[in-house]
Structures are given as structure tokens and as C-alpha cells.
Design an enzyme around this catalytic site. Structure first.
Site, PDB file in Angstrom:
ATOM      1  N   ASN A  16     -37.890  59.331  15.831  1.00 22.08           N
ATOM      2  CA  ASN A  16     -38.061  59.081  14.396  1.00 22.08           C
ATOM      3  C   ASN A  16     -36.682  58.738  13.839  1.00 22.08           C
ATOM      4  O   ASN A  16     -35.852  59.630  13.648  1.00 22.08           O
ATOM      5  CB  ASN A  16     -38.643  60.347  13.734  1.00 22.08           C
ATOM      6  CG  ASN A  16     -38.700  60.241  12.223  1.00 22.08           C
ATOM      7  OD1 ASN A  16     -38.488  59.164  11.660  1.00 22.08           O
ATOM      8  ND2 ASN A  16     -38.980  61.356  11.567  1.00 22.08           N
ATOM      9  N   TRP A  17     -36.465  57.462  13.590  1.00 26.10           N
ATOM     10  CA  TRP A  17     -35.135  57.023  13.156  1.00 26.10           C
ATOM     11  C   TRP A  17     -34.845  57.405  11.703  1.00 26.10           C
ATOM     12  O   TRP A  17     -33.719  57.252  11.240  1.00 26.10           O
ATOM     13  CB  TRP A  17     -34.991  55.501  13.319  1.00 26.10           C
ATOM     14  CG  TRP A  17     -34.980  55.031  14.748  1.00 26.10           C
ATOM     15  CD1 TRP A  17     -35.013  55.819  15.870  1.00 26.10           C
ATOM     16  CD2 TRP A  17     -34.905  53.672  15.215  1.00 26.10           C
ATOM     17  NE1 TRP A  17     -34.968  55.027  16.997  1.00 26.10           N
ATOM     18  CE2 TRP A  17     -34.904  53.711  16.626  1.00 26.10           C
ATOM     19  CE3 TRP A  17     -34.849  52.432  14.573  1.00 26.10           C
ATOM     20  CZ2 TRP A  17     -34.843  52.541  17.402  1.00 26.10           C
ATOM     21  CZ3 TRP A  17     -34.796  51.275  15.343  1.00 26.10           C
ATOM     22  CH2 TRP A  17     -34.788  51.336  16.746  1.00 26.10           C
ATOM     23  N   LYS A  18     -35.866  57.849  10.995  1.00 26.90           N
ATOM     24  CA  LYS A  18     -35.734  58.180   9.568  1.00 26.90           C
ATOM     25  C   LYS A  18     -35.103  56.983   8.843  1.00 26.90           C
ATOM     26  O   LYS A  18     -35.355  55.851   9.236  1.00 26.90           O
ATOM     27  CB  LYS A  18     -34.944  59.488   9.394  1.00 26.90           C
ATOM     28  CG  LYS A  18     -35.586  60.620  10.230  1.00 26.90           C
ATOM     29  CD  LYS A  18     -35.088  61.999   9.919  1.00 26.90           C
ATOM     30  CE  LYS A  18     -35.807  63.004  10.823  1.00 26.90           C
ATOM     31  NZ  LYS A  18     -35.430  64.381  10.529  1.00 26.90           N
ATOM     32  N   HIS A 102     -44.776  64.370   7.756  1.00 26.23           N
ATOM     33  CA  HIS A 102     -43.459  64.894   8.152  1.00 26.23           C
ATOM     34  C   HIS A 102     -42.959  65.850   7.069  1.00 26.23           C
ATOM     35  O   HIS A 102     -43.189  65.619   5.878  1.00 26.23           O
ATOM     36  CB  HIS A 102     -42.469  63.737   8.334  1.00 26.23           C
ATOM     37  CG  HIS A 102     -41.198  64.173   8.987  1.00 26.23           C
ATOM     38  ND1 HIS A 102     -40.193  64.779   8.283  1.00 26.23           N
ATOM     39  CD2 HIS A 102     -40.798  64.134  10.278  1.00 26.23           C
ATOM     40  CE1 HIS A 102     -39.209  65.089   9.123  1.00 26.23           C
ATOM     41  NE2 HIS A 102     -39.550  64.705  10.336  1.00 26.23           N
ATOM     42  N   GLU A 104     -40.189  66.261   5.726  1.00 23.53           N
ATOM     43  CA  GLU A 104     -39.328  65.662   4.691  1.00 23.53           C
ATOM     44  C   GLU A 104     -40.184  65.002   3.609  1.00 23.53           C
ATOM     45  O   GLU A 104     -39.818  64.985   2.438  1.00 23.53           O
ATOM     46  CB  GLU A 104     -38.361  64.657   5.343  1.00 23.53           C
ATOM     47  CG  GLU A 104     -37.225  65.395   6.047  1.00 23.53           C
ATOM     48  CD  GLU A 104     -36.577  64.654   7.200  1.00 23.53           C
ATOM     49  OE1 GLU A 104     -36.818  63.451   7.358  1.00 23.53           O
ATOM     50  OE2 GLU A 104     -35.843  65.318   7.960  1.00 23.53           O
ATOM     51  N   GLU A 174     -43.002  71.006  13.954  1.00 22.80           N
ATOM     52  CA  GLU A 174     -41.606  70.916  13.520  1.00 22.80           C
ATOM     53  C   GLU A 174     -41.312  72.043  12.534  1.00 22.80           C
ATOM     54  O   GLU A 174     -41.630  71.925  11.341  1.00 22.80           O
ATOM     55  CB  GLU A 174     -41.344  69.565  12.839  1.00 22.80           C
ATOM     56  CG  GLU A 174     -41.398  68.394  13.780  1.00 22.80           C
ATOM     57  CD  GLU A 174     -40.568  67.214  13.268  1.00 22.80           C
ATOM     58  OE1 GLU A 174     -39.929  66.567  14.103  1.00 22.80           O
ATOM     59  OE2 GLU A 174     -40.537  66.956  12.052  1.00 22.80           O
ATOM     60  N   GLY A 180     -32.789  69.037  11.804  1.00 22.54           N
ATOM     61  CA  GLY A 180     -31.469  68.584  11.384  1.00 22.54           C
ATOM     62  C   GLY A 180     -30.459  69.703  11.194  1.00 22.54           C
ATOM     63  O   GLY A 180     -29.388  69.488  10.627  1.00 22.54           O
ATOM     64  N   SER A 215     -34.145  69.577  16.120  1.00 22.36           N
ATOM     65  CA  SER A 215     -32.876  69.735  16.846  1.00 22.36           C
ATOM     66  C   SER A 215     -33.044  69.701  18.371  1.00 22.36           C
ATOM     67  O   SER A 215     -32.343  70.410  19.081  1.00 22.36           O
ATOM     68  CB  SER A 215     -32.146  71.010  16.401  1.00 22.36           C
ATOM     69  OG  SER A 215     -31.831  70.926  15.014  1.00 22.36           O
ATOM     70  N   GLY A 236     -35.241  63.419  15.913  1.00 16.75           N
ATOM     71  CA  GLY A 236     -34.559  62.760  14.805  1.00 16.75           C
ATOM     72  C   GLY A 236     -33.219  62.265  15.309  1.00 16.75           C
ATOM     73  O   GLY A 236     -33.117  61.246  15.994  1.00 16.75           O
ATOM     74  N   GLY A 237     -32.176  63.030  15.032  1.00 18.09           N
ATOM     75  CA  GLY A 237     -30.806  62.644  15.366  1.00 18.09           C
ATOM     76  C   GLY A 237     -30.617  62.131  16.790  1.00 18.09           C
ATOM     77  O   GLY A 237     -29.936  61.120  17.006  1.00 18.09           O
TER      78      GLY A 237
END
Ligand code: 13P
Length: 253
Positions: A16-18, A102, A104, A174, A180, A215, A236-237
Site C-alpha cells: 500500500n503505497w499510500k 483502511h 487511515e 491492522e 507506521g 510495521s 506500508g513503508g
């Protein structure tokens, strides 16, 4: 580490590149990934770029086994919804997967359980595979409410769709406190929730892939993937770094 021999479920790694990247950065990232991820693999790999880069990403991954996903979708089919993108449009742009609910979006855009359920159904109407995200906040975990919250998040979708349609869906656990933050759920915490989610899925439990997200990095992926009820990761990251991403894909393969 792979569990291909003891589970019917194919491992899945979703990046997920956000809201990151641009044409140049995306091309560099995927060129590096594709150099080391050629041909067919046991693990399935999906990248979810921001909407404006879906077509470009589709062109970049053409000829590889990497699949395309989106990060969100409208619950409506079409009409006067300025700024929204429908599931049909995503399918038209070669998406196979779409992330739904998600944390977020639940937190920052105020998406409700009901809206998430509507989005899930919109995705399935367009033959997209929804990746339904569930997870508790730190406060909910500290109060021992995590399973109740996750049960409600699932139930709000089941109440519209039943459970059988989850044979064509993915669930991602999640924990909000792990996204994150560099904090990952311990194997025991992840095991408890994944096992709980699988129980909730009833008749289709054995075929539904349940991903862990929060993470996940190369250094902790193997330990998580070794757990029976974890069928891959929502990253994510780590999905923005080719080397890190590849290591995780290989750990799932
Ligand atoms: P991080 O891997 O950066 O914690 O993000 C997880 C996530 O939100 C994936 O959807």
C-alpha cells in the site's frame, strides 16, 4: 519460510503505497522489484499506487506476475460524486484488488462500518477482490476490547453479505497502534486475532486469506509468516523500498 505444504491458501503480499511516489520514483521502484521478481511465484504480489498512477503502474508491471490494486473505492456505482472513483473504473484500469476500510480512512475520513460494508459490496459488484481492513486502536486494546471491535467490524459486512462471499475477499488485520509506528503485534497477539477472525468466517474460513499489517519489515516478516493463520502482509513503508519489499515477498514465497 513458506507454508505451501500445510495450507491451501496462497500467500499474498500487498504494498500500500499510500500517498507517496511519482512517475519517476514509481518506475525506479518497480524496475528494481521486477529485476528480482521474475516469472511465476508461489506468493502473489500486489501493488496499490495512488489513483493517478494506476494506469502508469499497470504499464510498468505488464508482463510480470505483479498485480494491481487500489487504495479506496466509492460505494456508489456512478453519478454526481465529485472526487470519487467507482469500482467499475478501477476494474477498467486493470485493478484486481482494492483496499477497503483502511484505518487511515476510518480515522481521517470518518468512514463508518456501514460505509465500509457498502464499499465492500461495490468492489464485489465489479469483480474486484476487496481487502477488508479491520483493527483496534491502542485504547481499545488496552481496555481488552480488541476482539469485540474487530468482531463488530466484520459483522457489519456479514450483515449485508453473509460469509460465503468472503471466499472472494481478503481480510487484513491492522492494529492501529502498529501502523507506521515501528511497533508490531507480537506473534501471540497476531495469532489471537487471526485465529479469532478465521473463526468468525464460518463456512469459508479455510479459504480466506488473512493478512497482517502494521510495521512489517524484512526483519520480522518471517516470524509472522510462520504463523498458521497469517497468509501474508499488507505493507506500508516497507513497500516503498525495493530491497525491503523484495525480502518480504521472498519470505512469503
Ligand atoms: P506500515 O507498514 O508503514 O506500518 O503501514 C501499514 C499499513 O497501513 C498498510 O496498509
Amino acid at each position: 519460510m513458506n507454508k505451501a505444504s500445510n495450507t491451501k491458501r496462497r500467500q499474498l503480499v500487498v504494498g500500500n503505497w499510500k500517498m507517496n511516489g511519482n512517475r519517476c520514483v514509481n518506475a525506479e521502484l518497480l524496475a528494481k522489484v521486477m529485476t528480482s521478481w521474475q516469472g511465476e511465484h508461489r506468493a502473489e504480489v500486489v501493488v496499490c499506487p495512488p489513483y493517478p498512477y494506476l494506469q502508469h503502474t499497470h504499464e510498468l508491471i505488464a508482463g510480470s506476475s505483479i498485480l494491481l490494486g487500489a487504495q479506496n473505492v466509492s460505494e456508489a456505482n456512478d453519478g454526481a460524486y465529485t472526487g470519487e472513483v467507482s469500482a467499475q473504473m478501477l476494474a477498467d484500469l486493470h485493478c484486481k484488488f482494492v483496499i477497503i476500510g483502511h484505518n487511515e480512512r476510518r480515522r481521517m475520513q470518518g468512514e463508518t462500518d456501514e460505509q465500509v460494508a457498502q464499499k465492500f459490496m461495490a468492489a464485489q459488484r465489479a469483480n474486484l477482490i476487496p481487502i477488508l481492513c479491520v483493527g483496534e486502536s491502542l485504547e481499545q486494546r488496552e481496555n481488552g476490547q480488541h476482539l469485540t471491535v474487530i468482531g463488530q467490524q466484520l459483522q457489519s459486512v456479514f450483515s449485508h453479505t453473509g460469509r460465503a462471499v468472503f471466499a472472494q475477499a481478503v481480510v487484513a488485520y491492522e492494529p492501529v497502534w502498529a501502523v507506521g509506528t515501528g511497533k508490531t503485534a507480537t506473534p501471540q497477539q497476531a495469532h489471537e486475532v487471526h485465529h479469532f477472525i478465521r473463526e468468525q468466517l464460518g463456512e469459508v474460513a479455510e479459504v480466506v486469506r488473512i493478512l497482517y499489517g502494521g510495521s512489517v519489515k524484512a526483519h520480522n516478516a518471517e516470524q509472522l509468516f510462520a504463523l498458521t493463520d497469517i497468509d501474508g502482509a499488507l505493507l506500508g513503508g516497507a513497500s516503498l523500498d525495493a530491497e525491503e519489499f523484495l525480502k518480504i515477498c521472498k519470505a512469503a514465497d
